[in-house]
Write an enzyme that holds these catalytic residues in place. Structure first.
Site, PDB file in Angstrom:
ATOM      1  N   CYS A 262       3.159  -0.158   3.613  1.00 15.27           N
ATOM      2  CA  CYS A 262       2.925  -1.522   4.110  1.00 15.27           C
ATOM      3  C   CYS A 262       3.691  -1.675   5.410  1.00 15.27           C
ATOM      4  O   CYS A 262       3.438  -0.949   6.368  1.00 15.27           O
ATOM      5  CB  CYS A 262       3.295  -2.569   3.072  1.00 15.27           C
ATOM      6  N   ARG A 267       5.834  -4.235  -0.292  1.00 12.05           N
ATOM      7  CA  ARG A 267       4.527  -4.533  -0.892  1.00 12.05           C
ATOM      8  C   ARG A 267       3.886  -3.277  -1.466  1.00 12.05           C
ATOM      9  O   ARG A 267       3.209  -3.314  -2.482  1.00 12.05           O
ATOM     10  CB  ARG A 267       3.596  -5.146   0.167  1.00 12.05           C
TER      11      ARG A 267
END
Lengths: 304, 160
Positions: A262, A267
């Protein structure tokens, strides 16, 4: 070992109802998830340590699950000087501070659909603390169900935790490995927003490029924003839905060597968790350097 | 780079108060207390469902900002934060509402978005800091619009 069943077994009818919800979703390793009900029944289980891990530093002090300790991603999990995670000694002292032993079941939950909880979970796995679970639905579900919270910060007797050296080989990808992966056309999942993936930028004067000099994505990466793995109520989607996304749309196969990334690797730890545990893929790594490294590297290939 | 002297006085007071906090836990407690003082936008200013024009871009807590013009041309700022867990957004909204309402518009327009770090410290994630900075950007934009719309008489006592 201290598998949480020890306490939950007392009321078999309740237990089967709760477990069945998570188990009915067809995950390969459903044991990595526990429900809010399960947590509510294990608040004073000495073999369980509940950990809240959030993006928003105000949330834990404003009210948390009784007995839960806070593990903060910047202060507790990152090296304060270098861009890296804490080392063997740092992890040992973190676990000692929260009174966890090597066989304590660590149940992690947090804000943002457990985004930061899975990040902590991933770091814990670098030290092989396999007795770890995520509370399905996270903080929002606990609050939405009207369950008890407190502002009291608990303290536990310090443990004698001895962590093994951090093992980056299996779960973590470094830039050179990612480059080699790109060259052999390996599978990559970009879990950022579609705008980040395409290299479009939000016009934020103070962050024109979100911390990277170039926009776009790593060549060959498929875009699957991380939160697509989460249902509306904040719990993880059933395995069939997850397969439709990651296999049907993104073309992954269970035996693929997959790297998720990410912007800084938080994430993507959520997607790493989904692929590794809920879908049981054996070869998934998180590239924590992610776009803030790749988008600043000189000479690496970029696709838009 | 704005000097402290050019900050709206009420904001300078809030920052001084934060700076007085002996450690991180106290600072966080103060911010939580501020979030408790969050006041939802009054109905006379806006009603749900709110217009997307008033929504703060990049703020994941779904925050909205409005300005209400006072007779002297200065502005009262109002906020809505639709995420019940959006406590940082609420605390920042409370700070902005209490510290910037009725303050000189030029000073508001000149604020640096570094204010977010002055309030929350450097350890905010980029996603969170972007959302909070965007809130401040909207307030600054409303102040600039207020300046464009009419001369502001200085030396008018702040009405509260």
């Amino acid at each position: 070992m201290s598998e949480a069943g020890a306490c939950a077994d007392r009321d078999p009818s309740k237990r089967s109802r709760k477990v069945s919800d998570i188990e009915s979703r067809g995950y390969i390793k459903p044991e990595v998830l526990v429900s809010t009900e399960w947590v509510a029944e294990h608040l004073s289980d000495p073999n369980v340590r509940i950990i809240e891990s959030n993006e928003d530093p105000l949330l834990y002090p404003s009210g948390h699950i009784p007995g839960a300790v806070e593990v903060d991603w910047t202060r507790d999990l990152n090296d304060p000087l270098r861009r890296d995670y804490l080392g063997q000694e740092g992890f040992s002292s973190l676990m000692r501070r929260i009174g966890a032993s090597r066989d304590t079941t660590l149940v992690i939950y947090g804000d943002k659909n457990n985004w930061w909880a899975t990040y902590a979970f991933w770091v814990f796995q670098l030290f092989g603390h396999t007795q770890a679970k995520i509370m399905d639905g996270g903080r929002a579900k606990w609050i939405a169900e009207g369950r008890e919270t407190t502002r009291d910060v608990p303290s536990y007797p310090e443990s004698h935790y001895q962590a093994p050296p951090r093992n980056d080989q299996v779960l973590r990808a470094y830039r050179d490995q990612v480059l080699a992966h790109v060259e052999k056309k390996g599978k990559l999942i970009d879990v950022r927003s579609p705008q980040e993936y395409t290299g479009e930028r939000m016009h934020m004067p103070d962050y024109p490029n979100e911390g990277a000099l170039r926009g776009g994505h790593i060549p060959g990466a498929k875009s699957v924003p991380w939160a697509r793995a989460v249902a509306e109520n904040g719990t993880f989607k059933p395995a069939t839905d997850l397969r439709a996304i990651y296999e049907g749309e993104a073309g992954l196969k269970e035996d693929d060597d997959v790297i998720a990334y990410c912007r800084i690797g938080e994430r993507s730890s959520h997607t790493w968790f989904v692929l590794s545990y809920l879908l049981g893929y054996p070869h998934v790594r998180n590239y924590d350097g992610s776009w803030t490294e790749w988008g600043n590297l000189v000479g690496v290939p970029i696709e838009k | 780079m704005a000097e402290t002297a050019t900050l709206p006085p009420k904001l300078a007071e809030t920052l001084d108060l934060l700076a007085l906090m002996p450690d991180r836990a106290d600072r966080i407690q103060l911010l939580i207390d501020l979030a408790d003082r969050f006041v939802d936008v009054p109905e006379r200013v806006a009603q749900r469902p709110f217009s997307c024009d008033d929504r703060v871009p990049a703020c994941e807590s779904e925050a909205y900002v409005w300005a209400e013009r006072r007779p002297d041309g200065r502005l009262d700022f109002h906020f809505a934060v639709e995420n019940p867990q959006g406590i940082s957004a609420k605390s920042f909204a409370a700070i902005l509402r209490e510290s910037l309402s009725g303050q000189p518009l030029e000073q508001i327009a000149a604020l640096s978005t570094d204010l977010v770090y002055d309030v929350y410290g450097q350890e905010l994630s980029m996603g969170k800091s972007m959302g909070l900075m965007a809130m401040l950007q909207m307030v600054k934009a409303l102040a600039k619009k207020g300046i464009a719309e009419g001369a502001v008489r200085e030396e008018v006592p702040v009405v509260s």
